[in-house]
Design a protein around this motif. Structure first.
Motif, PDB file in Angstrom:
ATOM      1  N   GLU A  11       0.828  -1.200   0.000  1.00  0.00           N
ATOM      2  CA  GLU A  11       0.000   0.000   0.000  1.00  0.00           C
ATOM      3  C   GLU A  11       0.863   1.251   0.000  1.00  0.00           C
ATOM      4  OE1 GLU A  11      -3.923   1.650   2.329  1.00  0.00           O
ATOM      5  OE2 GLU A  11      -2.407   0.587   3.489  1.00  0.00           O
ATOM      6  N   GLN A  12       1.925   1.278   0.834  1.00  0.00           N
ATOM      7  CA  GLN A  12       2.790   2.439   0.897  1.00  0.00           C
ATOM      8  C   GLN A  12       3.496   2.660  -0.439  1.00  0.00           C
ATOM      9  OE1 GLN A  12       2.903   4.681   3.313  1.00  0.00           O
ATOM     10  NE2 GLN A  12       1.254   3.492   4.233  1.00  0.00           N
ATOM     11  N   THR A  13       3.920   1.553  -1.084  1.00  0.00           N
ATOM     12  CA  THR A  13       4.557   1.670  -2.390  1.00  0.00           C
ATOM     13  C   THR A  13       3.594   2.274  -3.401  1.00  0.00           C
ATOM     14  OG1 THR A  13       5.961  -0.242  -1.945  1.00  0.00           O
ATOM     15  CG2 THR A  13       5.688   0.394  -4.246  1.00  0.00           C
ATOM     16  N   GLU A  14       2.340   1.793  -3.392  1.00  0.00           N
ATOM     17  CA  GLU A  14       1.352   2.300  -4.330  1.00  0.00           C
ATOM     18  C   GLU A  14       1.064   3.777  -4.076  1.00  0.00           C
ATOM     19  OE1 GLU A  14      -0.434   0.839  -6.993  1.00  0.00           O
ATOM     20  OE2 GLU A  14       1.283  -0.464  -6.801  1.00  0.00           O
ATOM     21  N   LEU A  15       1.027   4.183  -2.791  1.00  0.00           N
ATOM     22  CA  LEU A  15       0.730   5.570  -2.453  1.00  0.00           C
ATOM     23  C   LEU A  15       1.808   6.507  -2.982  1.00  0.00           C
ATOM     24  CD1 LEU A  15      -0.617   5.226   1.205  1.00  0.00           C
ATOM     25  CD2 LEU A  15      -1.916   5.872  -0.825  1.00  0.00           C
ATOM     26  N   ARG A  16       3.026   6.008  -3.066  1.00  0.00           N
ATOM     27  CA  ARG A  16       4.126   6.860  -3.518  1.00  0.00           C
ATOM     28  C   ARG A  16       4.403   6.705  -5.005  1.00  0.00           C
ATOM     29  NH1 ARG A  16       6.568   4.968   1.452  1.00  0.00           N
ATOM     30  NH2 ARG A  16       7.692   3.374   0.241  1.00  0.00           N
ATOM     31  N   GLY A  17       3.796   5.725  -5.628  1.00  0.00           N
ATOM     32  CA  GLY A  17       4.128   5.416  -7.007  1.00  0.00           C
ATOM     33  C   GLY A  17       3.316   6.181  -8.030  1.00  0.00           C
ATOM     34  N   PRO A  18       3.716   6.064  -9.296  1.00  0.00           N
ATOM     35  CA  PRO A  18       3.009   6.764 -10.380  1.00  0.00           C
ATOM     36  C   PRO A  18       1.581   6.273 -10.568  1.00  0.00           C
ATOM     37  CG  PRO A  18       4.660   5.244 -11.253  1.00  0.00           C
ATOM     38  CD  PRO A  18       4.897   5.337  -9.790  1.00  0.00           C
ATOM     39  N   ARG A  19       1.334   4.993 -10.276  1.00  0.00           N
ATOM     40  CA  ARG A  19      -0.038   4.499 -10.403  1.00  0.00           C
ATOM     41  C   ARG A  19      -0.969   5.229  -9.444  1.00  0.00           C
ATOM     42  NH1 ARG A  19      -1.479  -0.164 -12.723  1.00  0.00           N
ATOM     43  NH2 ARG A  19      -2.949  -0.591 -11.038  1.00  0.00           N
ATOM     44  N   ALA A  20      -0.502   5.448  -8.225  1.00  0.00           N
ATOM     45  CA  ALA A  20      -1.315   6.160  -7.247  1.00  0.00           C
ATOM     46  C   ALA A  20      -1.572   7.596  -7.699  1.00  0.00           C
ATOM     47  CB  ALA A  20      -0.642   6.145  -5.878  1.00  0.00           C
ATOM     48  N   ARG A  21      -0.551   8.224  -8.290  1.00  0.00           N
ATOM     49  CA  ARG A  21      -0.719   9.596  -8.753  1.00  0.00           C
ATOM     50  C   ARG A  21      -1.707   9.680  -9.912  1.00  0.00           C
ATOM     51  NH1 ARG A  21       4.887   9.613  -7.682  1.00  0.00           N
ATOM     52  NH2 ARG A  21       5.421   9.282  -9.866  1.00  0.00           N
ATOM     53  N   THR A  22      -1.649   8.698 -10.795  1.00  0.00           N
ATOM     54  CA  THR A  22      -2.593   8.681 -11.917  1.00  0.00           C
ATOM     55  C   THR A  22      -4.014   8.465 -11.415  1.00  0.00           C
ATOM     56  OG1 THR A  22      -0.900   7.807 -13.398  1.00  0.00           O
ATOM     57  CG2 THR A  22      -3.179   7.567 -14.101  1.00  0.00           C
ATOM     58  N   ARG A  23      -4.167   7.532 -10.494  1.00  0.00           N
ATOM     59  CA  ARG A  23      -5.495   7.273  -9.935  1.00  0.00           C
ATOM     60  C   ARG A  23      -6.034   8.518  -9.235  1.00  0.00           C
ATOM     61  NH1 ARG A  23      -8.547   5.876  -5.637  1.00  0.00           N
ATOM     62  NH2 ARG A  23     -10.131   4.242  -5.972  1.00  0.00           N
TER      63      ARG A  23
END
Length: 211
Positions: A11-23
């Motif tokens: 979850e933390q990785t996703e929050l910091r990643g480009p996928r999270a930013r796109t979402r």
């Protein structure tokens, strides 16, 4: 509300990643559109956010999923509501006081979601509703049952559910539709009427139970 377990590191990785930013970009775009009263399709959001439709559908596979995400974002802190009181009436009044200003703030969003729900109902009635997953509403059921939880063992199951159902008439967007839109009342008066009615319903349920 049921939340699927999520691995914290992932979850933390996703929050910091480009996928999270796109979402987040897509979600923020959808929120902005719905706050203008629109009920956007995935394509509408993709165009406004300047991402491809294929990308958009990877994050939100249906309009229902998109609108659910926007509604949950609009509800925000309401979904985290908690009370330490053992007094059901106090808890219900606190839920109303906490929730209704937020619902007013995102009134356009919730009306857009209601519009989608009504349109899908009409399509089902006409037999023209396709394979699109339906948009379902239902947070209020859980929130109201949570508010009157201290009465769970005081009332019968029938009485408990009847009280929760009755309270649903004075909680949520519909309160604004009736009192603000139809009666032309200011928000403060809608709050007062909701609090008065909710208190009367809780006290009546307790009195009928002979407590």
């Amino acid at each position: 509300m049921q939340v699927s377990p999520v691995d914290d590191s992932l979850e933390q990785t996703e929050l910091r990643g480009p996928r999270a930013r796109t979402r987040k970009l897509m979600l923020d775009t959808a929120i902005a559109l719905m706050q203008k009263g629109q009920t956007p399709s995935i394509s509408d959001v993709a165009e406004a956010a300047q991402v491809s439709r294929a990308t958009a559908y990877r994050y939100f596979p249906s309009q229902a999923a998109l609108v659910h995400a926007v509604v949950d974002a609009g509800l925000g802190p309401i979904l985290e509501w908690h009370s330490d009181s053992n007094d059901a009436e106090v808890r219900v009044q606190d839920l109303l006081k906490t929730s209704m200003p937020r619902i007013l703030e995102f009134e356009a969003t919730f009306k857009a979601a209601l519009k989608l729900s009504l349109e899908q109902w009409a399509e089902r009635q006409a037999g023209t509703f396709g394979d699109e997953p339906p948009f379902k509403r239902g947070h209020r059921v859980e929130m109201l049952q949570k508010a009157i939880a201290p009465l769970k063992h005081t009332l019968t199951e029938f009485q408990f559910q009847r009280l929760a159902k009755s309270l649903s008439l004075v909680y949520g967007l519909e309160l604004l539709l009736v009192l603000k839109d139809m009666w032309g009342l200011e928000f403060e008066e809608t709050q007062d009427i909701a609090a008065w009615t909710a208190g009367a319903l809780v006290r009546t349920a307790i009195a009928e139970a002979g407590v």
